[in-house]
Write an enzyme that holds these catalytic residues in place. Sequence first.
Site, PDB file in Angstrom:
ATOM      1  CG  HIS A 138      13.910   2.290  -1.397  1.00  0.00           C
ATOM      2  ND1 HIS A 138      13.810   3.074  -0.263  1.00  0.00           N
ATOM      3  CD2 HIS A 138      12.893   2.680  -2.211  1.00  0.00           C
ATOM      4  CE1 HIS A 138      12.799   3.909  -0.379  1.00  0.00           C
ATOM      5  NE2 HIS A 138      12.211   3.680  -1.555  1.00  0.00           N
ATOM      6  CD  GLU A 152       7.360   5.303  -5.999  1.00  0.00           C
ATOM      7  OE1 GLU A 152       6.585   4.923  -6.909  1.00  0.00           O
ATOM      8  OE2 GLU A 152       7.354   4.841  -4.847  1.00  0.00           O
TER       9      GLU A 152
END
Length: 439
Positions: A245, A320
């Site tokens: 990202h 994550e």
Amino acid sequence: MTSYVIEADGGSRGNPGPAGYGAVVRDASDGQVLAEAAEAIGVTTNNVAEYRGLIAGLRAVLDVGGEGASVAVRMDSKLVVEQMAGRWKIKHEGLRPLALEAAGLARRLRVTEWTWIPRASNTHADRLANEAMDAAAKGLTWTRSAAPADASGGGAASPGVVSGGGAASPGVASGGGAASLDVASGGGAARTAARSGDQTDLLDLAAPTASVAAEQQRRGGRPEGVGTGWAPPTRVATSLLLLRHGETPLSVERRFSGLGDPELTPHGLAQAEAAAERLSRPPYRLDAIVSSPLARARRTAQAVAEKTGLSVEVDDDLRETDFGAWEGHTFTEVQRRWPEELTRWLADSDAAPPGGESFTEVAERVQRASDRLLERYEGRTVLVVSHVTPIKTVLRLALMAPPAALYRMHLDVACLSLVEHYADGGCVVKSFNDTAHLR
């Protein structure tokens, strides 16, 4: 009128790695194979091997047809074709001498075309290159089989090898540096097949191959028993393009950022747009976009979706690591407040931050996600938008590296990496931390 056709290819098992090339000369009127050339050339890059294949093909035409013979040159290396045609500049100084040598040979002939062809149409030259590399790995030197593999009758011929006198280093043929060249008798049209392999820019020409080849397979154009270029016959590669990202406030301040859900900064949004612009243009051809559920990843994925017209799927296993009590803290802050826990965490992948998740647990769910993607999208190209730990884990597992390897990798925000998986269980990391679109 064109009298001859050259099909040439080269490859490197590692880029750089053990390399070899193959070249075929055909009669332009009926496709008959007139000459074959192949050689293992030691450790070098794909592009060097591709140029060496072209040079061997040009020399073979001179041997067969003589000075001034008219020839069409066809390769699946976009870089070599465009550079030889004068449409692309030669930026890599290491390729310039090879390009000059090829140009000198071409001036002795009448080249009627420089044409890029799909990998599926260049399997004969690819097979020769791989036969040469396989032979060199056994300390042998490639020599042409009794009959060309795509002469009449179908099936691929086994590579012929001769002892070179003594063991050779992997990828280096023993017994002299000259390429083996044989004029073949017999005819027949070339078979076409799909393969994955070769790359010019490690990302720009590798990632699309799975989708292109898969489309050919869906149309019924892929014969049985065609290799990938890395090993004996396997399947079309499934390409996982891994995109981290864009920038967030926590990444700017280098803070632990796990399940907390910061948005992208304005700069992070621009990085997502830059990645989207790159991935929406040829030679890329994405078949699916799969994202972590966290906002920073989903916003990055959405930027690509808007450019490509694809929808974004969400896979919770791509989130994550849960850093627990360390969320939002810097490494220095954690070191001061949790010194013993941090020491254990750095030494043992089974150790977790207080209230958080261990890297072993992350690896288990990332493996599940990867398995699902490989099953669902076999032979296609999938963009996976995720975070540092899941992406590092995919790369680590592909390399069969130990968990400690996670601490030896660095991933920039909005970087791209590429892993290609084969149905026989093999996989290849083809690119890592590529940020060319951000420059």
